[in-house]
Design a protein around this motif. Sequence first.
Motif, PDB file in Angstrom:
ATOM      1  N   SER A   1      -8.592   0.138  -1.326  1.00 38.67           N
ATOM      2  CA  SER A   1      -8.949   1.169  -0.357  1.00 38.67           C
ATOM      3  C   SER A   1      -8.163   2.447  -0.588  1.00 38.67           C
ATOM      4  CB  SER A   1      -8.703   0.655   1.069  1.00 38.67           C
ATOM      5  OG  SER A   1      -9.000   1.655   2.021  1.00 38.67           O
ATOM      6  N   LEU A   2      -6.905   2.335  -1.010  1.00 35.76           N
ATOM      7  CA  LEU A   2      -6.080   3.518  -1.246  1.00 35.76           C
ATOM      8  C   LEU A   2      -6.360   4.165  -2.600  1.00 35.76           C
ATOM      9  CD1 LEU A   2      -2.665   2.290   0.216  1.00 35.76           C
ATOM     10  CD2 LEU A   2      -4.141   4.083   1.144  1.00 35.76           C
ATOM     11  N   GLY A   3      -7.165   3.521  -3.422  1.00 36.29           N
ATOM     12  CA  GLY A   3      -7.539   4.124  -4.708  1.00 36.29           C
ATOM     13  C   GLY A   3      -6.407   4.150  -5.721  1.00 36.29           C
ATOM     14  N   LEU A   4      -5.576   3.109  -5.730  1.00 35.36           N
ATOM     15  CA  LEU A   4      -4.439   3.050  -6.652  1.00 35.36           C
ATOM     16  C   LEU A   4      -4.901   2.724  -8.068  1.00 35.36           C
ATOM     17  CD1 LEU A   4      -2.120   0.924  -4.333  1.00 35.36           C
ATOM     18  CD2 LEU A   4      -1.969   3.389  -4.712  1.00 35.36           C
ATOM     19  N   GLY A   5      -4.223   3.288  -9.054  1.00 29.96           N
ATOM     20  CA  GLY A   5      -4.457   2.917 -10.449  1.00 29.96           C
ATOM     21  C   GLY A   5      -5.480   3.742 -11.186  1.00 29.96           C
TER      22      GLY A   5
ATOM     23  N   GLY B   1       0.786  -1.221   0.000  1.00 31.43           N
ATOM     24  CA  GLY B   1       0.000   0.000   0.000  1.00 31.43           C
ATOM     25  C   GLY B   1       0.817   1.270   0.000  1.00 31.43           C
ATOM     26  N   VAL B   2       1.647   1.464   1.028  1.00 27.44           N
ATOM     27  CA  VAL B   2       2.409   2.712   1.155  1.00 27.44           C
ATOM     28  C   VAL B   2       3.388   2.905  -0.008  1.00 27.44           C
ATOM     29  CG1 VAL B   2       3.906   4.081   2.646  1.00 27.44           C
ATOM     30  CG2 VAL B   2       2.174   2.619   3.668  1.00 27.44           C
ATOM     31  N   PRO B   3       4.162   1.879  -0.417  1.00 33.09           N
ATOM     32  CA  PRO B   3       5.102   2.097  -1.536  1.00 33.09           C
ATOM     33  C   PRO B   3       4.426   2.510  -2.842  1.00 33.09           C
ATOM     34  CG  PRO B   3       5.652   0.078  -0.357  1.00 33.09           C
ATOM     35  CD  PRO B   3       4.330   0.527   0.169  1.00 33.09           C
ATOM     36  N   LEU B   4       3.294   1.887  -3.169  1.00 29.73           N
ATOM     37  CA  LEU B   4       2.608   2.216  -4.421  1.00 29.73           C
ATOM     38  C   LEU B   4       1.928   3.576  -4.339  1.00 29.73           C
ATOM     39  CD1 LEU B   4       1.140  -1.300  -5.297  1.00 29.73           C
ATOM     40  CD2 LEU B   4       3.185  -0.193  -6.223  1.00 29.73           C
ATOM     41  N   PHE B   5       1.424   3.925  -3.172  1.00 31.13           N
ATOM     42  CA  PHE B   5       0.836   5.243  -2.949  1.00 31.13           C
ATOM     43  C   PHE B   5       1.912   6.318  -3.147  1.00 31.13           C
ATOM     44  CE2 PHE B   5      -1.208   8.678  -0.624  1.00 31.13           C
ATOM     45  CZ  PHE B   5      -2.554   8.487  -0.889  1.00 31.13           C
ATOM     46  N   TYR B   6       3.064   6.098  -2.542  1.00 37.00           N
ATOM     47  CA  TYR B   6       4.222   6.995  -2.678  1.00 37.00           C
ATOM     48  C   TYR B   6       4.590   7.154  -4.149  1.00 37.00           C
ATOM     49  CZ  TYR B   6       9.137   8.489  -1.759  1.00 37.00           C
ATOM     50  OH  TYR B   6      10.326   9.156  -1.717  1.00 37.00           O
ATOM     51  N   LEU B   7       4.657   6.037  -4.872  1.00 35.82           N
ATOM     52  CA  LEU B   7       5.073   6.055  -6.272  1.00 35.82           C
ATOM     53  C   LEU B   7       4.141   6.926  -7.122  1.00 35.82           C
ATOM     54  CD1 LEU B   7       6.555   3.292  -8.376  1.00 35.82           C
ATOM     55  CD2 LEU B   7       4.382   4.203  -9.181  1.00 35.82           C
TER      56      LEU B   7
END
Length: 582
Positions: free
Chosen positions: A276-280, A80-86
């Motif tokens: 939940s983090l809304g990635l992509g 979660g955190v690494p992809l959000f950061y990216l």
Amino acid sequence: MHQRVNLYCVGMSTLWGHVAGPHIVNPKTWDKWDSPTQFVLACVSYAVGLGNVWRFPYLCQMHGGGGFLIPYLLMLLLEGVPLFYLELAIGQKMRLGSIGAWTAINPYLGGLGLASVVTSVYLCLYYNIINAWSFWYLFHSFQDALPWAACPINANRTGPIEECERATPTQYFFYRETLNISSSIEENGGIHTGQALCFLLAWLITYLFIVKGVKSTGKVVYFTATFPYVVLLIYLIRGITLHGAINGVKYMFTPRMEQLANPTTWINAATQIFFSLGLGFGSLIAFASYNQYHNNFERQAIVVSLINSGTSIFSCIVTFAIYGFKATVNYENCLERTRTLLLNAFSLAEDSITMDNIFEWVTKLNTTYPEQIADLQDKLEVCNLERELNTAVEGTGLAFIVYSEAIKNMPLPQLWSVLYFFMLLLLGMGSMLGNVTAIITPLQDFKVVSHMSHELLNGVVCLLCFLLGLGFTTTSGNYWFAMFNDYGATFSLLFIVLIEVTIISYYYGIKRFEKDIEDMLGHRPNWYWKIMWAGVSPLLLIGLFIFYIVNYIQGGTPTYQAWNKDLVSFGLYEHLKHNDVT
């Protein structure tokens, strides 16, 4: 239209000139957030949504209560955190929407940004219907008696409507009054006027929230990101004081560690973090593109991710307190019906059987009068608190039926109903801000629409989404909603984010990405981020992708649940065939 500054800083103008070509605007000035706080609140408002309230508690209930937090928090760190950061880093560096950002890296990668936009369009089409349902329930909460508290009287005025009497008042209100649901996806009874008007209202408010771009969105998020926490806190205080609430809270925090050996537990934990983090969707890239160039997005990525997961756990405690209250009420009602049955069947004194000794009396009477007890077997219910707590419900069933069932049994139910559905509305609207921004920001980067004002472009996008989404207000709309929710974004989002992290790690290059981050933050990312981007996160995404493909293939023909008003229950049917497979 307000424009935004150059894509790259020193040394990148040549790349920009070759890539942007005649299609994407080379901006000089840009809209931006008034402060870093606005950006954080926008991300919180977007990421903290309905899934935190109606999906996470269900997963906790299904996968070991408090034990589920172990894989959940682990996946937060690994994925979660690494992809959000990216995604925040990409948006802040490129200062463009998803299409422009990926096109700038390579012209052939524009399709990756387009995939994000299309996925966001899919989401926008059906997501606002949830807000329409929230409006419907909110408006119906301002009545002397909540309309889902009791069954309505039939046309002959001789008793309750049979469908409601055989189901429950809360089920009847949702499936018949709110949705007027048809018996299959093929059966279309036309548009539900009340739902269409609520849907229109949801889109009008969405438009007003984004009408000036980030200038208006930045003001709105102060409310949409914070007020739900006020309501959750009020509900927590009220919830833990409800009769039987402690039963639900104990159930949540009692870990069933054997669930950790179940692969599905880990898959669901990873999936919940991801969605939940809304990635992509491109929303995070779009939001970050309005940041100051040297904004500390690294700290913000960690803060928003932790807030999102903390909210899930917080709302889970509230939900399980409500679960405990509802389960205890149902359990005690069951005991009272059993007590009344025994008193009448054996002509016992009123005070002889109590709630505390009812099971002893059943055992005693079964020993003394086995034949009479045998005759009552069809009427005797099995009352079990643990079974009530084990009844797992997610999605609309939790948000609009289980909570409504609990609210109607509370003192001052109208007050709690208004607070709850207003909170749902704000959670949904907050997520819609990010969803629509993910569509509009990439469009603003194109010369063909660069001459359009914020008001006009935003209005056109909202109007088109409203018109295309009207199908969800028909009597079969709930089935289409379920289809879009199940199949509209899952595969595509996993694939999009997998390609994103792979491109950054192995095409754009970790070292080059490090330098970009150092240029913005003044320091390079540490070894943790690089290991996650280059190895752990892509492997997890590949594992999730394979799992979903295998699961889909093994699942056979796609099915859906259809409401049968004669049986007042759901049947399982194959899509496009309506063959009952139950």
